[in-house]
Design an enzyme around this catalytic site. Structure first.
Site, short mmCIF file in Angstrom:
data_model
loop_
_atom_site.label_atom_id
_atom_site.label_comp_id
_atom_site.label_asym_id
_atom_site.label_seq_id
_atom_site.Cartn_x
_atom_site.Cartn_y
_atom_site.Cartn_z
N ARG A 41 -7.61 -8.36 -1.79
CA ARG A 41 -9.06 -8.14 -1.94
C ARG A 41 -9.52 -8.44 -3.37
O ARG A 41 -8.89 -8.04 -4.34
CB ARG A 41 -9.36 -6.68 -1.60
N ARG B 245 -15.35 12.34 2.12
CA ARG B 245 -13.92 12.09 2.23
C ARG B 245 -13.12 13.39 2.42
O ARG B 245 -11.89 13.33 2.54
CB ARG B 245 -13.42 11.41 0.96
N ARG C 45 -9.23 -4.84 -8.21
CA ARG C 45 -9.31 -3.45 -8.64
C ARG C 45 -7.91 -2.94 -8.97
O ARG C 45 -6.96 -3.24 -8.26
CB ARG C 45 -9.91 -2.60 -7.52
N LYS D 35 -14.63 -0.83 5.83
CA LYS D 35 -15.88 -0.06 5.71
C LYS D 35 -16.88 -0.75 4.80
O LYS D 35 -18.06 -0.86 5.13
CB LYS D 35 -15.60 1.36 5.19
N ARG E 84 -2.88 5.76 -1.73
CA ARG E 84 -4.25 6.00 -1.23
C ARG E 84 -4.24 6.22 0.28
O ARG E 84 -5.03 7.01 0.81
CB ARG E 84 -5.16 4.82 -1.59
P1 AMP Z 1 -13.33 3.29 -2.51
O1 AMP Z 1 -14.05 2.24 -3.26
O2 AMP Z 1 -14.16 3.96 -1.47
O3 AMP Z 1 -11.99 2.83 -1.98
O4 AMP Z 1 -13.01 4.45 -3.57
C1 AMP Z 1 -12.18 4.21 -4.69
C2 AMP Z 1 -11.73 5.53 -5.32
O5 AMP Z 1 -12.89 6.26 -5.76
C3 AMP Z 1 -11.00 6.47 -4.39
O6 AMP Z 1 -9.63 6.17 -4.28
C4 AMP Z 1 -11.25 7.81 -5.08
O7 AMP Z 1 -10.45 7.93 -6.25
C5 AMP Z 1 -12.68 7.66 -5.56
N1 AMP Z 1 -13.63 8.12 -4.53
C6 AMP Z 1 -14.54 7.35 -3.85
N2 AMP Z 1 -15.25 8.10 -2.98
C7 AMP Z 1 -14.78 9.37 -3.10
C8 AMP Z 1 -15.08 10.59 -2.47
N3 AMP Z 1 -16.02 10.67 -1.52
N4 AMP Z 1 -14.40 11.70 -2.85
C9 AMP Z 1 -13.47 11.65 -3.81
N5 AMP Z 1 -13.11 10.52 -4.44
C10 AMP Z 1 -13.75 9.38 -4.09
#
Ligand code: AMP
Length: 216
Positions: free
Chosen positions: A129, A90, A162, A15, A173
């Protein structure tokens, strides 16, 4: 008519990479909820401190905090023409909130590309990554290496792994995605705006498939 596109799919499905490509192509802001949370953690804001406790465990940040943060982002003028949303919504509650937010300025979600990939692919991608410290540009040791090892091609900032891309957290996750985010597949399918994308393909092929759907 503003163009709001929601990229849906499990962590590691591509994404973020595709959002960058689309944002550049259509000159729209790339809104990544994960990036905004990471920015807040870096700046040690109140939101950042709260979000980190959930993120480091691979849990979702609670809806109220996440929705308030995205509302603030949408209050900025660059979002009026549209946006590429990556990582938000999400949960169904977040999707409902998004609908209300966008209707406030005459917009709606136009299309939801849904990226599919096998668990093995997701794990391999996330574990390899590397992310740029300054602006969150994404690289992969094998599939998308930077020109110079450990350095971002775009802004010369250092690349880092990360915490939540470590193996045990990655698997958690994926489970969180299946239980809390996957209901959005039906949510958007029912609205007739879901478009399945084979996220297992190489980056250029995924981008081409996406473009084929968007530029009709
Ligand atoms: P990402 O970079 O999109 O993989 O997001 C990393 C982490 O940020 C996720 O595992 C969640 O802990 C938090 N996070 C990101 N977007 C959301 C969301 N829309 N709702 C809740 N937690 C989020």
């Amino acid at each position: 008519m503003p163009t709001y596109i929601v990229l849906l799919g499990p962590p590691g499905a591509g994404k973020g990479t595709q959002a960058e490509i689309l944002a550049e192509r259509f000159s729209l802001p790339h809104i990544s909820s994960g990036d905004i949370f990471r920015e807040n953690i870096k700046k040690n804001t109140e939101l950042g401190v709260l979000a980190q406790t959930f993120m480091s465990k691979g849990e979702l940040v609670p809806d109220d905090l996440t929705i308030a943060m995205i509302k603030e982002r949408f209050s900025r003028p660059d979002c009026v023409r549209g946006a590429i949303l990556d990582g938000f919504p999400r949960t169904p509650a977040q999707a409902d909130a998004l609908e209300v937010m966008l209707s406030g300025f005459g917009g709606k979600v136009e299309l939801v590309p849904f990226f599919t990939a096998t668990d093995e692919t997701l794990i391999e991608r996330l574990a390899g990554r590397w992310t740029c410290r300054a602006n969150g540009h994404i690289f992969h040791v094998r599939f998308n290496p930077p020109i110079k090892e450990g350095v971002c091609d775009f802004d010369d900032s250092p690349l880092f792994q990360r915490d939540d891309d470590k193996a045990e957290t990655v698997i958690h996750r994926i489970h969180v995605y299946r239980s809390q985010t996957a209901p959005l597949i039906e949510y958007y399918r029912k609205r007739g705006i879901l478009a399945e994308i084979n996220g297992s393909q190489p980056i250029e092929d995924v981008a081409a498939q996406l473009m084929g759907i968007l530029v009709k």
